[in-house]
Design a protein around this motif. Structure first.
Motif, PDB file in Angstrom:
ATOM      1  N   GLU A   6      24.982   2.339  47.245  1.00 31.30           N
ATOM      2  CA  GLU A   6      25.446   3.235  46.183  1.00 31.30           C
ATOM      3  C   GLU A   6      26.352   4.315  46.770  1.00 31.30           C
ATOM      4  N   SER A   7      27.298   4.748  45.973  1.00 33.36           N
ATOM      5  CA  SER A   7      28.183   5.831  46.401  1.00 33.36           C
ATOM      6  C   SER A   7      28.672   6.613  45.191  1.00 33.36           C
ATOM      7  N   GLY A   8      29.175   7.812  45.455  1.00 27.63           N
ATOM      8  CA  GLY A   8      29.844   8.572  44.406  1.00 27.63           C
ATOM      9  C   GLY A   8      29.086   9.749  43.843  1.00 27.63           C
ATOM     10  N   GLY A   9      27.874   9.993  44.281  1.00 20.89           N
ATOM     11  CA  GLY A   9      27.124  11.129  43.770  1.00 20.89           C
ATOM     12  C   GLY A   9      27.690  12.442  44.278  1.00 20.89           C
ATOM     13  N   GLY A  10      27.016  13.531  43.905  1.00 20.51           N
ATOM     14  CA  GLY A  10      27.447  14.839  44.369  1.00 20.51           C
ATOM     15  C   GLY A  10      27.112  15.923  43.375  1.00 20.51           C
ATOM     16  N   ARG A  11      27.822  17.036  43.522  1.00 16.69           N
ATOM     17  CA  ARG A  11      27.586  18.193  42.674  1.00 16.69           C
ATOM     18  C   ARG A  11      28.811  18.426  41.812  1.00 16.69           C
ATOM     19  N   ARG A  38      17.528   6.664  36.546  1.00 10.83           N
ATOM     20  CA  ARG A  38      17.520   7.975  37.176  1.00 10.83           C
ATOM     21  C   ARG A  38      16.094   8.525  37.178  1.00 10.83           C
ATOM     22  N   GLN A  39      15.837   9.317  38.194  1.00 14.47           N
ATOM     23  CA  GLN A  39      14.526   9.929  38.333  1.00 14.47           C
ATOM     24  C   GLN A  39      14.721  11.430  38.413  1.00 14.47           C
ATOM     25  N   PHE A  40      14.041  12.135  37.520  1.00 11.17           N
ATOM     26  CA  PHE A  40      14.177  13.584  37.421  1.00 11.17           C
ATOM     27  C   PHE A  40      13.269  14.269  38.429  1.00 11.17           C
ATOM     28  N   PRO A  41      13.511  15.530  38.680  1.00  8.69           N
ATOM     29  CA  PRO A  41      12.705  16.246  39.668  1.00  8.69           C
ATOM     30  C   PRO A  41      11.204  16.186  39.427  1.00  8.69           C
ATOM     31  N   GLY A  42      10.765  16.052  38.186  1.00 10.20           N
ATOM     32  CA  GLY A  42       9.334  15.928  37.897  1.00 10.20           C
ATOM     33  C   GLY A  42       8.827  14.505  37.996  1.00 10.20           C
ATOM     34  N   ASN A  43       9.682  13.603  38.541  1.00 10.14           N
ATOM     35  CA  ASN A  43       9.369  12.187  38.786  1.00 10.14           C
ATOM     36  C   ASN A  43       9.420  11.289  37.562  1.00 10.14           C
ATOM     37  N   GLU A  44       9.792  11.840  36.410  1.00 10.26           N
ATOM     38  CA  GLU A  44      10.001  10.981  35.245  1.00 10.26           C
ATOM     39  C   GLU A  44      11.212  10.095  35.505  1.00 10.26           C
ATOM     40  N   ARG A  45      11.105   8.820  35.171  1.00 12.22           N
ATOM     41  CA  ARG A  45      12.174   7.870  35.429  1.00 12.22           C
ATOM     42  C   ARG A  45      12.717   7.347  34.099  1.00 12.22           C
ATOM     43  N   GLU A  46      14.029   7.172  34.041  1.00 13.87           N
ATOM     44  CA  GLU A  46      14.670   6.739  32.794  1.00 13.87           C
ATOM     45  C   GLU A  46      15.708   5.660  33.084  1.00 13.87           C
ATOM     46  N   ALA A  91      19.625  14.466  38.607  1.00 12.30           N
ATOM     47  CA  ALA A  91      18.578  13.495  38.937  1.00 12.30           C
ATOM     48  C   ALA A  91      19.020  12.688  40.149  1.00 12.30           C
ATOM     49  N   GLU A  92      18.099  11.880  40.626  1.00 11.00           N
ATOM     50  CA  GLU A  92      18.413  10.859  41.618  1.00 11.00           C
ATOM     51  C   GLU A  92      18.724   9.587  40.830  1.00 11.00           C
ATOM     52  N   ARG A 110      18.893   2.702  47.329  1.00 16.68           N
ATOM     53  CA  ARG A 110      18.208   3.823  47.964  1.00 16.68           C
ATOM     54  C   ARG A 110      18.288   5.085  47.131  1.00 16.68           C
ATOM     55  N   GLY A 111      19.184   5.120  46.194  1.00 19.44           N
ATOM     56  CA  GLY A 111      19.314   6.302  45.338  1.00 19.44           C
ATOM     57  C   GLY A 111      20.431   7.207  45.790  1.00 19.44           C
ATOM     58  N   ILE A 112      20.984   7.929  44.824  1.00 17.41           N
ATOM     59  CA  ILE A 112      22.065   8.851  45.118  1.00 17.41           C
ATOM     60  C   ILE A 112      21.911  10.071  44.210  1.00 17.41           C
ATOM     61  N   ARG A 113      22.102  11.240  44.801  1.00 19.56           N
ATOM     62  CA  ARG A 113      21.811  12.474  44.098  1.00 19.56           C
ATOM     63  C   ARG A 113      23.003  12.914  43.249  1.00 19.56           C
ATOM     64  N   VAL A 114      22.702  13.296  42.010  1.00 18.86           N
ATOM     65  CA  VAL A 114      23.689  13.902  41.123  1.00 18.86           C
ATOM     66  C   VAL A 114      23.143  15.263  40.687  1.00 18.86           C
ATOM     67  N   THR A 115      23.917  16.296  40.930  1.00 19.28           N
ATOM     68  CA  THR A 115      23.521  17.648  40.553  1.00 19.28           C
ATOM     69  C   THR A 115      24.596  18.240  39.651  1.00 19.28           C
TER      70      THR A 115
END
Length: 118
Positions: A6-11, A38-46, A91-92, A110-115
């Protein structure tokens, strides 16, 4: 061995855009359904977006009209274009492959962070 990169995440600021890409290897990509979760900081997944082997797509209601998923079987790639991002999109993000024919296989990236934040 099946791999997803995966690629392209960021802030980005609210209202901005990001493009996530996921490249698969080790499998015949056109036989695979592809999802972005995506998985939110509280671990909820969507489940955010889905694209089938026939290019039919589905979206979570929360992203409908803002996110677009497409695939390029020649590049073994699935892309998620995210527009008009909101802080709630933070989310991740995970690319997920689901082999539509035998043998069954589900592979998570592996997941990629989006903020999204000002």
């Amino acid at each position: 061995q099946v791999q997803l990169v995966e690629s392209g995440g960021g802030r980005v600021q609210p209202g901005g855009s990001l493009t996530l890409s996921c490249v698969a290897s080790g499998i015949i990509f056109r036989h695979c359904k592809m999802d972005w979760y995506r998985q939110f900081p509280g671990n909820e997944r969507e489940l955010v977006a889905h694209i089938d082997i026939d290019n039919k797509t589905k979206y979570a209601e929360s992203v409908e009209g803002r996110f677009t998923i497409w695939r390029d079987n020649g590049l073994n790639q699935v892309t998620l274009q995210m527009n008009n991002l909101e802080p709630g999109d933070t989310a991740e993000y995970y690319c997920v492959l689901d082999h539509a024919i035998l043998p069954p296989l589900v592979k998570w990236g592996r997941g990629i962070r989006v903020t999204v934040s000002s």
